[in-house]
Design an enzyme around this catalytic site. Structure first.
Site, PDB file in Angstrom:
ATOM      1  N   GLY A  94       0.812  -1.208   0.000  1.00 55.72           N
ATOM      2  CA  GLY A  94       0.000   0.000   0.000  1.00 55.72           C
ATOM      3  C   GLY A  94       0.847   1.260   0.000  1.00 55.72           C
ATOM      4  O   GLY A  94       0.601   2.191  -0.776  1.00 55.72           O
ATOM      5  N   TYR A 122      -2.671   6.976   6.894  1.00 51.33           N
ATOM      6  CA  TYR A 122      -2.542   8.181   6.079  1.00 51.33           C
ATOM      7  C   TYR A 122      -1.998   9.352   6.899  1.00 51.33           C
ATOM      8  O   TYR A 122      -1.164  10.129   6.414  1.00 51.33           O
ATOM      9  CB  TYR A 122      -3.893   8.554   5.467  1.00 51.33           C
TER      10      TYR A 122
END
Length: 321
Positions: free
Chosen positions: A95, A129
């Site tokens: 990711g 994030y």
């Protein structure tokens, strides 16, 4: 390994899209057709791009993205529509490597920022994030117009306001409207200065990154809408994203704003788009009431995250694995 996708990857990409929908509890919304997906990603008119993560020769993750545009930055950006790694391959850095590749592309293409939306319940992703330096735009809400509401708006009787595609000669007027929009958001102290040459290349008429239409009253440009195509993998269709909508204060109440939106709705229907979307600052209650009256729905469960500046540059320097 991170690599660009090819038409031969269409089936694998479709499988990852369905896997993402199941993870987000939205499998009931997926109606994509693989032939259309192939055309939209690799055909003559490409609405989005895909990079893939591979492990031992198998595709295990993907990132699907397209360019958006910021008039205030006068730069394109990258909007990440979908990011997904198969559950059994998580924890191996795929990711982050996919995001790093998008950050590299943003740097290579002169983009000002990288953005994406996250469901508010997805706390593991939000924590990830934030660890990269991404900032949640908590003061803004996405609105969506689709289905019958979009069709109804597209059939709105054309108003006395003349709506037309902007031309190169409108660059100055659009720049002044954007200055007014910046002052509306930030007050008279706004430091926004339009660059007509850049605006003309990027977003006037059918520009490189965005399109614009204007409202004309008495021969003068009194309002504008600047937009670009986004893409929904669940629908398997492009959409229209409204970046900026502004009408001069002295010309409000005459229907120019609704006429601009109706024009975009007609374009959406003509171009086979599935929906229209835009973001609204939460304190802008008059606009929110107006949009709700048109049938727009607030996407309250989603938050937009933005990566820019030093954080974006740092991610671009990460190894891809």
């Amino acid at each position: 390994m991170i690599r660009d996708s090819t038409p031969a990857d269409t089936h694998a990409i479709a499988g990852l899209i369905r896997g993402l929908a199941e993870y987000e509890r939205l499998a009931h919304e997926v109606v994509l057709d693989e032939a259309e997906l192939r055309a939209h990603l690799f055909g003559e008119r490409r609405y989005a791009e895909v990079v893939l993560a591979e492990a031992d020769g198998a595709v295990v993750g993907f990132a699907l993205f397209f360019h958006n545009y910021s008039t205030l930055l006068r730069k394109p950006g990258i909007y990440l529509e979908d990011l997904f790694v198969l559950p059994e391959h998580r924890g191996a850095g795929h990711g982050k490597a996919l995001l790093a590749r998008l950050a590299q592309l943003a740097a290579e293409r002169g983009c000002g920022r990288l953005e994406w939306s996250v469901l508010d319940w997805n706390e593991p992703s939000i924590a990830f994030y934030r660890s990269l330096g991404a900032v949640g735009l908590d003061d803004r809400t996405m609105y969506r117009l689709a289905g019958d509401a979009l069709t109804m708006l597209s059939r709105t009787q054309r108003s006395p306001s003349a709506i037309r595609e902007a031309t190169s000669s409108d660059a100055h007027a659009i720049g002044e409207l954007l200055r007014g929009l910046a002052e509306h958001h930030d007050g008279p102290a706004s430091e926004f200065e339009p660059d007509e040459a850049t605006l003309r290349a990027h977003a006037v008429g059918r520009g490189r990154y965005a399109e614009s239409v204007v409202a004309v009253d008495g021969g003068a440009v009194v309002g504008m809408a600047l937009f670009f195509h986004n893409y929904s993998t669940f629908l398997g269709k492009p959409g229209i994203y409204l970046e900026d909508l502004f009408v001069l204060p002295e010309h409000r109440g005459a229907g120019h704003g609704k006429a601009l939106l109706a024009h975009l709705a007609r374009l959406a229907v003509e171009r086979g788009c599935g929906r229209m979307e835009w973001r609204v600052v939460d304190r802008n209650e008059p606009s929110i009431a107006f949009y709700r009256a048109l049938g727009a729905v607030a996407m309250d469960e989603w938050t937009v995250f933005r990566l820019a500046g030093d954080a974006l540059r740092a991610l671009a320097e990460e190894p891809l694995g």
